[in-house]
Enzyme design. Structure first.
Site, short mmCIF file in Angstrom:
data_model
loop_
_atom_site.label_atom_id
_atom_site.label_comp_id
_atom_site.label_asym_id
_atom_site.label_seq_id
_atom_site.Cartn_x
_atom_site.Cartn_y
_atom_site.Cartn_z
CG ASP A 158 -11.78 -55.94 14.48
OD1 ASP A 158 -11.86 -54.93 13.77
OD2 ASP A 158 -11.33 -57.03 14.09
CB CYS A 198 8.01 -41.28 5.84
SG CYS A 198 7.94 -43.07 5.66
CB CYS A 207 -6.86 -53.46 0.60
SG CYS A 207 -6.14 -54.00 2.16
CB CYS A 257 5.55 -48.27 9.30
SG CYS A 257 5.49 -46.79 10.32
FE1 SF4 Z 1 6.05 -43.71 6.67
FE2 SF4 Z 1 4.86 -45.23 8.53
FE3 SF4 Z 1 3.79 -42.86 7.90
FE4 SF4 Z 1 3.67 -44.86 6.14
S1 SF4 Z 1 2.68 -44.80 8.14
S2 SF4 Z 1 4.24 -42.75 5.70
S3 SF4 Z 1 5.63 -45.90 6.48
S4 SF4 Z 1 5.80 -43.21 8.83
#
Ligand code: SF4
Length: 377
Positions: A135, A194, A217, A251
């Protein structure tokens, strides 16, 4: 003796790493996108990312270590279930990103990576040179992780393993050792249609999928931005005071995340996860250091975390914070005074006018004066 990838992975697992992949030390395939991101200034105040020497290193890993042939990329889970969402989202508490609940991960990972590199040197008998990175280096580590087969890059720009989610630290060894075969890169992405992470971001930090504008952010502002937080963004911060997990928690692959068995990453009390805002607002240097001893939060320092706590307090609007915020109008940090003024305005509304007018009258710092003028206007 030949070292197979399987042997390296067994050794990495024995050292406690949950993921390990081996990839040639070639430039990251996302380098062009990274350079475009820098060109557009999306790194915000992280100007070091645009420094020519940093960019050169990202373009060619041999700039970091002459003769670099291979990257060994590892992942170490940090996911922990410590408190329920109601507690974490309690506006009277300042929420800390899950990766920072335990002790500072840099040391934990670096020590183990050194142990792996040492084993590699012994087992190969080739005396390879190596560098260990956690990192801190000029490496596009998520992209190299994808190349090493550790997962795909999500639309939220995180490295996501399809059966573990994205709650793992990444570390690398760059070595001069060369292998006959390497791991296959993971599929570039598995996001499909998604877009939950993009929709979940309260500050609209994703101008498009796979692109994060740091300037919007929460994680960037609460950790990297050492200056003033845009007034327009502050309401979107909720109670986050160090980092943010919103786009990761949204996610669907996170449902596969398993609790880490690394004791070092498990929090030992709620203060490491979501401390009371009043405890932070009233902290001084010694009490701040005691509160976050050995935590990655300590590296941010009191000024930054109190500034963030002021933003969270302004979103909370809790009356019990008022005396502490008034006290902070006299803090030695202009950054803290200015953000405390904002929090008081949000909490008390017009009733804060006299306090803010008094602050304006005695204030020498232009930024604080400007903040108060904007509020009173
Ligand atoms: Fe969907 Fe996860 Fe991809 Fe974002 S990172 S678009 S929440 S699958």
């Amino acid at each position: 003796m030949t070292i197979t990838l399987a042997r390296i992975k067994r050794k990495a697992a024995a050292l406690g790493f949950n993921l390990c992949g081996v990839t040639p030390a070639t430039p990251s395939p996302t380098l062009a996108a990274y350079l475009r991101w820098i060109d557009q200034g999306m790194q915000g105040e992280m100007r070091y990312l645009a420094r020519p020497d940093r960019v050169r290193r990202r373009m060619d890993l041999r700039e970091i270590m002459p003769g670099a042939k291979t990257l060994i990329v590892v992942g170490l889970d940090y996911y922990a279930r410590y408190a329920n969402e109601a507690t974490l989202n309690d506006p009277a508490r300042g929420r800390i990103a899950a990766y920072a609940w335990g002790v500072d991960y840099h040391q934990v990972l670096a020590l183990r990576l050194e142990a792996l590199a040492e084993w590699l040197a012994d087992a190969s008998r080739a005396k390879p040179a190596h560098r260990v990175y956690v990192d801190t280096g000029a490496i596009l580590e998520r992209s190299h992780g994808q190349q090493a087969g550790l997962g795909f890059i999500g639309k939220n720009t995180m490295l996501i393993h399809p059966r573990r989610g994205g709650s793992f630290f990444i570390g690398e060894i760059i070595t001069t050792l060369e292998f006959d075969a390497y791991d296959e890169p993971h599929r570039e992405t598995m996001c499909g249609t998604c877009a939950r992470c993009l929709a979940a971001c309260p500050t609209d930090a994703f101008p498009k999928p796979y692109v994060l504008d740091s300037r919007r952010c929460i994680s960037y502002h609460t950790i990297e931005n050492r200056g003033w937080i845009d007034r327009e963004l502050r309401a979107g911060f909720g109670n986050w005071i160090f980092g943010c997990d919103i786009c990761l928690d949204a996610c669907p692959f996170q449902r596969f995340a398993e609790e880490t068995d690394e004791v070092a990453f498990l929090p030992f009390d709620l203060d490491r996860v979501a401390p009371l805002l009043t405890d932070i607002l009233m902290s001084n240097e010694p009490s701040f250091r005691a509160l976050f001893r050995r935590s990655p939060v300590a590296r941010a320092g009191r000024e930054l975390i109190v500034r963030n706590a002021c933003v969270a307090a302004g979103n909370w609007r809790g009356e019990v914070a008022i005396p502490h915020l008034i006290q902070l109008l006299f803090d030695e940090s202009a950054l803290v005074r200015g953000h405390a003024a904002w929090a008081l305005w949000r909490t008390m509304g017009l009733d804060s006018s006299k306090l803010l007018t008094d602050l304006h009258r005695r204030e020498a710092d232009e930024r604080v004066r400007g903040e108060v003028e904007a509020l009173l206007a």
